[in-house]
Every structure is written in structure tokens, then in C-alpha cells.
Design a protein around this motif. Sequence first.
Motif, PDB file in Angstrom:
ATOM      1  N   LEU A   1      -3.601  11.971  -9.211  1.00  0.00           N
ATOM      2  CA  LEU A   1      -4.366  13.172  -9.517  1.00  0.00           C
ATOM      3  C   LEU A   1      -4.132  14.210  -8.423  1.00  0.00           C
ATOM      4  N   ILE A   2      -4.342  13.834  -7.185  1.00  0.00           N
ATOM      5  CA  ILE A   2      -4.107  14.765  -6.080  1.00  0.00           C
ATOM      6  C   ILE A   2      -2.921  14.264  -5.263  1.00  0.00           C
ATOM      7  N   ALA A   3      -3.125  13.199  -4.515  1.00  0.00           N
ATOM      8  CA  ALA A   3      -2.053  12.708  -3.643  1.00  0.00           C
ATOM      9  C   ALA A   3      -1.686  11.263  -3.926  1.00  0.00           C
ATOM     10  N   GLY A   4      -2.464  10.583  -4.738  1.00  0.00           N
ATOM     11  CA  GLY A   4      -2.164   9.195  -5.049  1.00  0.00           C
ATOM     12  C   GLY A   4      -2.824   8.190  -4.117  1.00  0.00           C
ATOM     13  N   VAL A   5      -3.711   8.652  -3.238  1.00  0.00           N
ATOM     14  CA  VAL A   5      -4.369   7.749  -2.293  1.00  0.00           C
ATOM     15  C   VAL A   5      -5.282   6.773  -3.031  1.00  0.00           C
ATOM     16  N   CYS A   6      -6.087   7.264  -3.935  1.00  0.00           N
ATOM     17  CA  CYS A   6      -6.990   6.379  -4.688  1.00  0.00           C
ATOM     18  C   CYS A   6      -6.201   5.398  -5.550  1.00  0.00           C
ATOM     19  N   ALA A   7      -5.117   5.863  -6.155  1.00  0.00           N
ATOM     20  CA  ALA A   7      -4.275   4.980  -6.962  1.00  0.00           C
ATOM     21  C   ALA A   7      -3.639   3.905  -6.093  1.00  0.00           C
ATOM     22  N   ALA A   8      -3.218   4.265  -4.876  1.00  0.00           N
ATOM     23  CA  ALA A   8      -2.620   3.292  -3.959  1.00  0.00           C
ATOM     24  C   ALA A   8      -3.630   2.216  -3.581  1.00  0.00           C
ATOM     25  N   ILE A   9      -4.848   2.624  -3.273  1.00  0.00           N
ATOM     26  CA  ILE A   9      -5.894   1.665  -2.891  1.00  0.00           C
ATOM     27  C   ILE A   9      -6.250   0.777  -4.081  1.00  0.00           C
ATOM     28  N   ALA A  10      -6.392   1.373  -5.250  1.00  0.00           N
ATOM     29  CA  ALA A  10      -6.722   0.594  -6.451  1.00  0.00           C
ATOM     30  C   ALA A  10      -5.622  -0.415  -6.772  1.00  0.00           C
TER      31      ALA A  10
ATOM     32  N   ALA B   1     -10.820  11.120   6.120  1.00  0.00           N
ATOM     33  CA  ALA B   1     -10.163   9.824   5.944  1.00  0.00           C
ATOM     34  C   ALA B   1      -9.142   9.914   4.810  1.00  0.00           C
ATOM     35  N   TYR B   2      -9.479  10.611   3.730  1.00  0.00           N
ATOM     36  CA  TYR B   2      -8.555  10.784   2.609  1.00  0.00           C
ATOM     37  C   TYR B   2      -7.299  11.524   3.060  1.00  0.00           C
ATOM     38  N   ILE B   3      -7.479  12.590   3.814  1.00  0.00           N
ATOM     39  CA  ILE B   3      -6.335  13.374   4.297  1.00  0.00           C
ATOM     40  C   ILE B   3      -5.455  12.538   5.222  1.00  0.00           C
ATOM     41  N   ILE B   4      -6.072  11.767   6.102  1.00  0.00           N
ATOM     42  CA  ILE B   4      -5.311  10.906   7.011  1.00  0.00           C
ATOM     43  C   ILE B   4      -4.533   9.855   6.223  1.00  0.00           C
ATOM     44  N   LEU B   5      -5.179   9.241   5.219  1.00  0.00           N
ATOM     45  CA  LEU B   5      -4.482   8.258   4.383  1.00  0.00           C
ATOM     46  C   LEU B   5      -3.344   8.909   3.603  1.00  0.00           C
ATOM     47  N   TRP B   6      -3.532  10.136   3.169  1.00  0.00           N
ATOM     48  CA  TRP B   6      -2.490  10.877   2.458  1.00  0.00           C
ATOM     49  C   TRP B   6      -1.251  10.988   3.337  1.00  0.00           C
ATOM     50  N   ILE B   7      -1.464  11.225   4.618  1.00  0.00           N
ATOM     51  CA  ILE B   7      -0.354  11.366   5.561  1.00  0.00           C
ATOM     52  C   ILE B   7       0.265  10.001   5.889  1.00  0.00           C
ATOM     53  N   LEU B   8      -0.568   8.976   6.056  1.00  0.00           N
ATOM     54  CA  LEU B   8      -0.084   7.681   6.538  1.00  0.00           C
ATOM     55  C   LEU B   8       0.513   6.765   5.472  1.00  0.00           C
TER      56      LEU B   8
ATOM     57  N   LEU C   1       0.874  -1.167   0.000  1.00  0.00           N
ATOM     58  CA  LEU C   1       0.000   0.000   0.000  1.00  0.00           C
ATOM     59  C   LEU C   1       0.910   1.215   0.000  1.00  0.00           C
ATOM     60  N   MET C   2       1.230   1.674  -1.215  1.00  0.00           N
ATOM     61  CA  MET C   2       2.138   2.801  -1.393  1.00  0.00           C
ATOM     62  C   MET C   2       1.568   3.717  -2.456  1.00  0.00           C
ATOM     63  N   ARG C   3       1.715   5.016  -2.224  1.00  0.00           N
ATOM     64  CA  ARG C   3       1.239   5.994  -3.199  1.00  0.00           C
ATOM     65  C   ARG C   3       2.210   6.054  -4.367  1.00  0.00           C
ATOM     66  N   PRO C   4       1.741   5.741  -5.578  1.00  0.00           N
ATOM     67  CA  PRO C   4       2.641   5.727  -6.739  1.00  0.00           C
ATOM     68  C   PRO C   4       3.070   7.136  -7.135  1.00  0.00           C
TER      69      PRO C   4
END
Length: 63
Positions: A15-24, A51-58, A7-10
Motif C-alpha cells: 500500500l505504501i512501502a510494504g512494511v506491513c506486508a513484510a511483517i505479515a 518506527a515505520y519509517i525506520i523499517l521502511w529504510i532497513l 523479512l523482505m518488502r514484497p
Amino acid sequence: MDDMNALMRPRQGRLIAGVCAAIANRFGWNVTLVRVLTAIAVIFFGLSLWAYIILWILIPNEA
């Protein structure tokens, strides 16, 4: 480590922070579907924006 286990942000395809891409990527889902579901959740439930902001940080960036 297998891409589906990480689970890593590519760095590419964000688009914004990569959270959705990481989850996908983690679950093998279509990134567009995850982005649409996230947008719907933010619009109708609001709390998921936090939750999105927290995931962006974590969630760490891809190396």
C-alpha cells in the motif's frame, strides 16, 4: 530461504512501502490485521510512525 524466515518488502501487495506486508508475511499473519494495528498505533501512540519509517529504510526489497 523459506518465506516465513525472510523479512523482505514484497513488490506485490504494497500500500505504501510494504512494511506491513513484510511483517505479515514473516510471521504468517493477515496483512489487513497488521495494517489496522499499525494505523491504530500511529494514531494513538505517534512514535510508531518513526518506527515505520525506520523499517521502511532497513527492510530490503524483495529481489
